[in-house]
Design a protein around this motif. Sequence first.
Motif, PDB file in Angstrom:
ATOM      1  N   ASP A 246       0.841  -1.206   0.000  1.00 40.44           N
ATOM      2  CA  ASP A 246       0.000   0.000   0.000  1.00 40.44           C
ATOM      3  C   ASP A 246       0.869   1.247   0.000  1.00 40.44           C
ATOM      4  O   ASP A 246       0.622   2.200   0.742  1.00 40.44           O
ATOM      5  N   ALA A 247       1.891   1.252  -0.842  1.00 37.61           N
ATOM      6  CA  ALA A 247       2.841   2.366  -0.876  1.00 37.61           C
ATOM      7  C   ALA A 247       2.132   3.677  -1.183  1.00 37.61           C
ATOM      8  O   ALA A 247       1.219   3.741  -2.010  1.00 37.61           O
ATOM      9  N   GLY A 248       2.548   4.702  -0.497  1.00 36.79           N
ATOM     10  CA  GLY A 248       2.042   6.042  -0.734  1.00 36.79           C
ATOM     11  C   GLY A 248       3.194   7.021  -0.613  1.00 36.79           C
ATOM     12  O   GLY A 248       4.290   6.757  -1.099  1.00 36.79           O
ATOM     13  N   TRP A 249       2.958   8.131   0.059  1.00 32.50           N
ATOM     14  CA  TRP A 249       3.983   9.152   0.220  1.00 32.50           C
ATOM     15  C   TRP A 249       4.119   9.541   1.688  1.00 32.50           C
ATOM     16  O   TRP A 249       3.135   9.633   2.414  1.00 32.50           O
ATOM     17  N   ASN A 250       5.367   9.746   2.126  1.00 34.68           N
ATOM     18  CA  ASN A 250       5.665  10.273   3.453  1.00 34.68           C
ATOM     19  C   ASN A 250       6.157  11.704   3.300  1.00 34.68           C
ATOM     20  O   ASN A 250       7.118  11.952   2.554  1.00 34.68           O
ATOM     21  N   LEU A 251       5.499  12.632   3.961  1.00 33.99           N
ATOM     22  CA  LEU A 251       5.859  14.041   3.859  1.00 33.99           C
ATOM     23  C   LEU A 251       6.381  14.546   5.194  1.00 33.99           C
ATOM     24  O   LEU A 251       5.863  14.173   6.259  1.00 33.99           O
ATOM     25  N   THR A 252       7.394  15.402   5.126  1.00 34.07           N
ATOM     26  CA  THR A 252       7.911  16.084   6.305  1.00 34.07           C
ATOM     27  C   THR A 252       7.813  17.580   6.056  1.00 34.07           C
ATOM     28  O   THR A 252       8.201  18.073   4.990  1.00 34.07           O
ATOM     29  N   ALA A 253       7.257  18.286   7.028  1.00 32.35           N
ATOM     30  CA  ALA A 253       7.093  19.737   6.907  1.00 32.35           C
ATOM     31  C   ALA A 253       7.532  20.392   8.199  1.00 32.35           C
ATOM     32  O   ALA A 253       7.635  19.738   9.256  1.00 32.35           O
ATOM     33  N   ILE A 254       7.818  21.672   8.131  1.00 27.92           N
ATOM     34  CA  ILE A 254       8.182  22.416   9.331  1.00 27.92           C
ATOM     35  C   ILE A 254       7.233  23.586   9.509  1.00 27.92           C
ATOM     36  O   ILE A 254       6.720  24.150   8.549  1.00 27.92           O
ATOM     37  N   ARG A 255       7.011  23.914  10.760  1.00 26.43           N
ATOM     38  CA  ARG A 255       6.165  25.049  11.131  1.00 26.43           C
ATOM     39  C   ARG A 255       6.725  25.653  12.407  1.00 26.43           C
ATOM     40  O   ARG A 255       7.714  25.168  12.956  1.00 26.43           O
ATOM     41  N   ASN A 256       6.093  26.698  12.902  1.00 28.89           N
ATOM     42  CA  ASN A 256       6.635  27.403  14.062  1.00 28.89           C
ATOM     43  C   ASN A 256       6.764  26.514  15.293  1.00 28.89           C
ATOM     44  O   ASN A 256       7.674  26.677  16.106  1.00 28.89           O
ATOM     45  N   ASP A 257       5.832  25.563  15.448  1.00 28.08           N
ATOM     46  CA  ASP A 257       5.848  24.714  16.641  1.00 28.08           C
ATOM     47  C   ASP A 257       6.579  23.393  16.423  1.00 28.08           C
ATOM     48  O   ASP A 257       6.410  22.439  17.169  1.00 28.08           O
ATOM     49  N   GLY A 258       7.386  23.332  15.377  1.00 26.51           N
ATOM     50  CA  GLY A 258       8.185  22.138  15.154  1.00 26.51           C
ATOM     51  C   GLY A 258       7.896  21.482  13.823  1.00 26.51           C
ATOM     52  O   GLY A 258       7.266  22.069  12.940  1.00 26.51           O
ATOM     53  N   SER A 259       8.346  20.243  13.671  1.00 28.94           N
ATOM     54  CA  SER A 259       8.170  19.526  12.414  1.00 28.94           C
ATOM     55  C   SER A 259       6.873  18.729  12.427  1.00 28.94           C
ATOM     56  O   SER A 259       6.334  18.391  13.485  1.00 28.94           O
ATOM     57  N   VAL A 260       6.379  18.437  11.229  1.00 29.64           N
ATOM     58  CA  VAL A 260       5.142  17.681  11.050  1.00 29.64           C
ATOM     59  C   VAL A 260       5.437  16.549  10.076  1.00 29.64           C
ATOM     60  O   VAL A 260       6.050  16.775   9.027  1.00 29.64           O
ATOM     61  N   ALA A 261       5.022  15.348  10.412  1.00 31.57           N
ATOM     62  CA  ALA A 261       5.170  14.212   9.506  1.00 31.57           C
ATOM     63  C   ALA A 261       3.791  13.645   9.217  1.00 31.57           C
ATOM     64  O   ALA A 261       2.926  13.585  10.104  1.00 31.57           O
TER      65      ALA A 261
END
Length: 475
Positions: A246-261
């Motif tokens: 069930d391959a998809g996508w893993n995203l990493t983002a940053i914002r003021n309160d830290g990183s988001v996965a």
Amino acid sequence: MRKPHIVILGAGPAGVGAAYRLRREDRARVTVIEQQAVVGGNAGSFDAGGQRLDYGSHRLHPSCDPAILADIRTLLGDDLLNRPRHGRIRLRGKWIHFPLAPLDLLLKLDRKFAVRALRDMTIGRVTRRARQADDTFASVLLASLGPTICEEFYFPYARKIWGLEPDELSGIQARRRVSAGSFGKLIRKVFSGIPGIRSKSTGRFFYPRRGYGQISEAYARAAHELGAEFLMQTRVISIRRSEGADAGWNLTAIRNDGSVAMEADQVWSTIPITLLSRLIGPEPDPAVLDAAGGIKYRAMLLIYLGVPTDRFTEYDAHYFPGADVVITRLSEPKNYSASDEPRGRTTLCAELPCSVDDHWWNMSDAALGELVASDLDRAGIPLPAEPVAVHVKRLRHAYPIYESGYEAPLETLDSWAESLPDLLTYGRQGLFAHDNTHHALFMAYSAVDCLAEGVFDRAKWRDYRRVFATHVVED
């Protein structure tokens, strides 16, 4: 059946339009990621000096797809105004109504210009077409319109907007950006404004009462109410393909309160395709990265002057194709929305296309304000008083530049993006396309139409891509 989780990159019209349609039709779980604090992108609005201002001059054109226009009417209600166009263009030192009007052309343009243009139309067209050997902005328009109109209007304007000589631009630039690209089209455009000939929509446009960004804001609000999640002030720094059945996508983002996965079944990107190529991992083939460096976007400085008067002029926009004036267009937001507020003050927005390497890009706000004031003096429409405020917005990705030969690197990028499973790139920035807001929304609606039972129909999308290629920008 489990609905896919679609992560949309960018909350401009293409992003919020897709989010709304996906949720309204309950086709997917949706998360929109936007690095700015507000939605709308270059088609957004902001508050300054007690006024609602846009990022430049924007109109919703009556040629908007009927289904899309119906949705916008429903979302905005009485806030969607139907306004008359009332602009003017400075041509050969004289002001001509824009859109072009027959009587104005007859009375204000000098006879020498008219005679030369008529000669180009009647005796030169066949000869010019026979001599046409290449496909550039210059050759396409010279063959269609002749040297008089080209040298007096289109060529000087092209140099200012795109920063290149007309023969350095692809012929596609002319076909996508010049709606009156032949004498026949020009004549039809001019005479469509005559009473008895013109339609109800001729010379009119739609504009939201609270600024152009209200369109994107309404789409985003409706999408949110239908369950879409919006992550604002969040910047994606990595997109990686996951493994397994069930391959998809893993995203990493940053914002003021830290990183988001987060995980996504599909990623729909409206950010510049050049940027997307640097986010996808593992790193793509070097040829793809080289291609990303082979296409360019034109930057834009938007210089806002707060002027202590109720109105500067009666016109919504002034166009400056001539080389003697640096700016290309000046708009007055009050005349778009027919607002009287704030009393005793109006804001002007001057547009200065440039490169981020130009000296203009790093000039101070005050110096840019003085530059605009000098331009207006030179054009014969001086400011009535010193500005009470000057502020500048800097857009890095305002217009795609169709430099001659751009097709090869873009094809490399496009083929690479098409090869990635469960990833879609679309919108002005994602497809490197010249478009209006209604075109971007049409792309968004088309993308949603290609999603059925969680599967994106690539063949159907390719059919839509052929439709997108026929879109011509309306000014």
